[in-house]
Motif scaffolding. Structure first.
Motif, PDB file in Angstrom:
ATOM      1  N   LEU A   1      47.994  75.952  34.666  1.00  0.00           N
ATOM      2  CA  LEU A   1      46.934  76.945  34.886  1.00  0.00           C
ATOM      3  C   LEU A   1      45.772  76.891  33.898  1.00  0.00           C
ATOM      4  O   LEU A   1      44.926  77.780  33.889  1.00  0.00           O
ATOM      5  CB  LEU A   1      47.544  78.355  34.876  1.00  0.00           C
TER       6      LEU A   1
ATOM      7  N   HIS B   1      52.204  78.363  32.593  1.00  0.00           N
ATOM      8  CA  HIS B   1      51.721  77.813  31.327  1.00  0.00           C
ATOM      9  C   HIS B   1      50.216  77.570  31.367  1.00  0.00           C
ATOM     10  O   HIS B   1      49.661  77.222  32.400  1.00  0.00           O
ATOM     11  CB  HIS B   1      52.406  76.484  31.028  1.00  0.00           C
ATOM     12  N   ASN B   2      49.587  77.700  30.212  1.00  0.00           N
ATOM     13  CA  ASN B   2      48.190  77.340  30.031  1.00  0.00           C
ATOM     14  C   ASN B   2      48.142  75.867  29.614  1.00  0.00           C
ATOM     15  O   ASN B   2      47.735  75.532  28.516  1.00  0.00           O
ATOM     16  CB  ASN B   2      47.539  78.243  28.979  1.00  0.00           C
TER      17      ASN B   2
ATOM     18  N   THR C   1      47.975  83.934  31.633  1.00  0.00           N
ATOM     19  CA  THR C   1      48.374  82.706  30.947  1.00  0.00           C
ATOM     20  C   THR C   1      48.213  82.967  29.453  1.00  0.00           C
ATOM     21  O   THR C   1      47.526  83.902  29.052  1.00  0.00           O
ATOM     22  CB  THR C   1      47.495  81.500  31.328  1.00  0.00           C
TER      23      THR C   1
ATOM     24  N   TYR D   1      52.396  83.872  37.247  1.00  0.00           N
ATOM     25  CA  TYR D   1      52.201  83.440  35.866  1.00  0.00           C
ATOM     26  C   TYR D   1      52.549  81.974  35.718  1.00  0.00           C
ATOM     27  O   TYR D   1      53.173  81.375  36.595  1.00  0.00           O
ATOM     28  CB  TYR D   1      53.031  84.297  34.896  1.00  0.00           C
TER      29      TYR D   1
END
Length: 161
Positions: free
Chosen positions: A106, A100-101, A159, A98
């Motif tokens: 990511l 962050h967007n 995300t 996993y």
């Protein structure tokens, strides 16, 4: 709501091998048996996430859940491995990464196309390659995906939307 990507392994090479959602397993010549259930299990703690087509190459750190405040460690520029999920391996299970967007993390995963490859390198020098199959939406309280153990290896990468 979170967007997650499901990958499955496509190549296990030179004792390096991995899933976002891909459904084919294709061993290379140096793997003696093509039946993954008779091979020696190869696994390792993730150290790098690579998506060449999108220019992503991120270090992977151990993701730790803090039950006291119901949170996970999270920083920009790093992907995390949820330490209660399966290590990337050549046999079965679900590896959960996993991050962050954000542009430096990511965000570009939203540009994945079916068939794209994702590579997870491990601290013990294995490389797992996965083929992107699909994405889906899950809510933050849908934690069951962390505890799924499919009969073949896969990677799940959520995300924020």
């Amino acid at each position: 709501m979170f967007l997650y990507l499901l990958l499955t392994p496509i190549v296990f090479a030179g004792w390096l091998g991995g899933q976002i959602i891909a459904d084919s397993y294709k061993p290379v010549a140096n793997v003696i048996s093509t039946n993954i259930y008779y091979q020696r299990k190869i696994s390792g703690q993730p150290s790098r996430l690579i998506v060449d087509r999108l220019g992503i190459s991120l270090p992977v750190e151990e993701g730790i859940y803090n039950a006291a405040d119901d949170s996970w460690n999270l920083s920009n520029g790093v992907a995390y491995y949820a330490n209660m999920t399966d290590l990337p391996n050549n046999q079965k299970g679900s590896t959960f990464l996993y991050g962050h967007n954000q542009d430096d993390t990511l965000a570009k995963l939203g540009e994945l196309a079916v068939g794209d490859t994702i590579v997870i390198e491990t601290k013990n020098n294995h490389k797992f390659t996965y083929r992107y199959e699909k994405d889906d939406y899950i809510m933050p309280d849908q934690t069951g995906i962390l505890y799924e153990h499919p009969n073949k290896p896969r990677v799940v990468i959520p995300t924020c939307e």
